[in-house]
Scaffold this active site. Structure first.
Site, PDB file in Angstrom:
ATOM      1  CB  CYS A 134      60.023  48.854  41.710  1.00  0.00           C
ATOM      2  SG  CYS A 134      59.259  49.051  40.099  1.00  0.00           S
ATOM      3  CB  CYS A 137      56.267  49.456  41.320  1.00  0.00           C
ATOM      4  SG  CYS A 137      57.396  48.403  40.454  1.00  0.00           S
ATOM      5  CG  ASP A 138      56.447  51.011  45.057  1.00  0.00           C
ATOM      6  OD1 ASP A 138      55.325  50.566  44.750  1.00  0.00           O
ATOM      7  OD2 ASP A 138      57.354  50.308  45.523  1.00  0.00           O
TER       8      ASP A 138
END
Ligand code: NAP
Length: 308
Positions: A134, A137-138
């Protein structure tokens, strides 16, 4: 045992749309949310192809609207997971979650799919410590650091482009010499100075000590093995349907996707499905919303016919 007319498993766009429609039909649907409210799109920072939103909108904002709309019409969201489903005796079905056992007249399954992994050494060991599926997300953790992206589809390029906002370089490693991604994303990726491509190459091992420091690569044509330094290893190589708990009950294709007809019916009377669990081809928010609508309307008609 809690009796419900309509139980929806999954809370992505398909599930929330089915909840909104069955809610408006006064069927008081219950939605078992699962791992991630909103499903995969909730992780997407930029959605620009959902009709009605002519400016870029985040997946989370879209989901917030869908949740409000479903709840407005009486849908109840339950933060829980399904452990088992028993459809063997026909409707009512038994659905066991961690908190409750439900007796269900109609089931709408919208459990989606999960990112596929490579299964190479280092992938599990460095999960969350450099290995990710992701970018949204990261990506933030890779400011001015190099990252590798595996895959050649729309997700790899879309997420790769997103990662260029943070990373110093994004190296896309693809197993063939041409991309699967559509022309718009290809054009953007080729034009982006931070993105480079390594063709005909697969990852053999994720390297590191405490965190990822590199990846061992193998060129499929020449057989040459090399090591590349990287801080991030992002995988975008497709998805696997979350159909395990339905094995032996719902008819699936060889990859585990539910087989549905044009009315979103499965092989079990009273079990409908929508979204990625039965769609390995389109996988768009717009198509999932359409399928969720169809599943809800079919479920509503099925109930009306069987209650009469
Ligand atoms: P995908 O289209 O299935 O692409 C997966 C990519 O990973 C392919 O390039 C594939 O290589 C590669 N791959 C698969 N298994 C691999 C392995 N074991 N090792 C190395 N490489 C591997 O998946 P996706 O990109 O997640 O897209 C899924 C669907 O969502 C598609 O229909 C796509 O159009 C859609 N989508 C659309 C958008 C958008 O419209 N903005 C964004 C994201 C996704 P090969 O090419 O050699 O098979």
């Amino acid at each position: 045992m809690k009796k419900v007319k309509v139980l929806i498993i999954g809370s992505g766009p398909a599930g929330l749309t089915a909840a909104m429609y069955t809610g408006r039909a006064m069927l008081e649907p219950v939605v078992i949310v699962g791992d991630q409210l909103g499903g995969q799109i909730a992780m997407s920072s930029e959605v620009e192809n959902y009709p009605g939103f002519d400016e870029v909108v985040s997946g989370q904002v879209l989901i917030d609207h869908m949740v409000k709309q479903a709840e407005k019409f009486g849908a109840q969201l339950v933060y829980d997971h399904v452990k088992s489903v028993d459809t063997s005796n026909g409707t009512p079905f038994t659905v066991e979650t961690y908190k409750e056992t439900y007796e269900v007249d109609v089931l709408i399954v919208t459990v989606g799919a999960s990112p596929r992994k490579l299964g190479i050494p280092g992938e599990e060991k460095f999960w969350g410590r450099g290995v990710s599926t992701c970018g949204t997300c990261d990506g933030f953790f890779y400011r001015d650091r190099p990252v590798v992206v595996i895959g050649g589809g729309d997700s790899a390029l879309e997420e790769g482009l997103f990662l260029t906002k943070f990373a110093s370089t994004v190296t896309v490693v693809h197993r063939r010499d041409s991309l699967r991604a559509g022309p718009v994303l290809q054009k953007r990726a080729f034009a982006n100075e931070k993105i480079s491509f390594v063709w005909d190459t697969v990852a053999e091992e994720v390297l590191g000590d405490e965190e990822v420091t590199g990846v061992r690569l193998k060129n499929k044509k020449s057989g040459e093995v090399s090591e590349m330094d990287t801080d991030g290893f992002f995988l975008f190589i497709g998805h696997i349907p979350n159909s395990e708990i339905f094995e032996g009950q719902i008819e699936m294709d060889e990859e585990g996707y539910f087989i549905t007809d044009s009315l979103m019916r499965t092989n079990v009377e009273g079990v409908f499905a929508a979204g990625e669990i039965q769609d390995s081809v389109y996988r768009q928010v717009a198509t999932s919303v359409g399928q969720g609508t169809a599943a809800a309307m079919s479920a509503e008609r099925w109930l009306a016919e069987h209650e009469a």
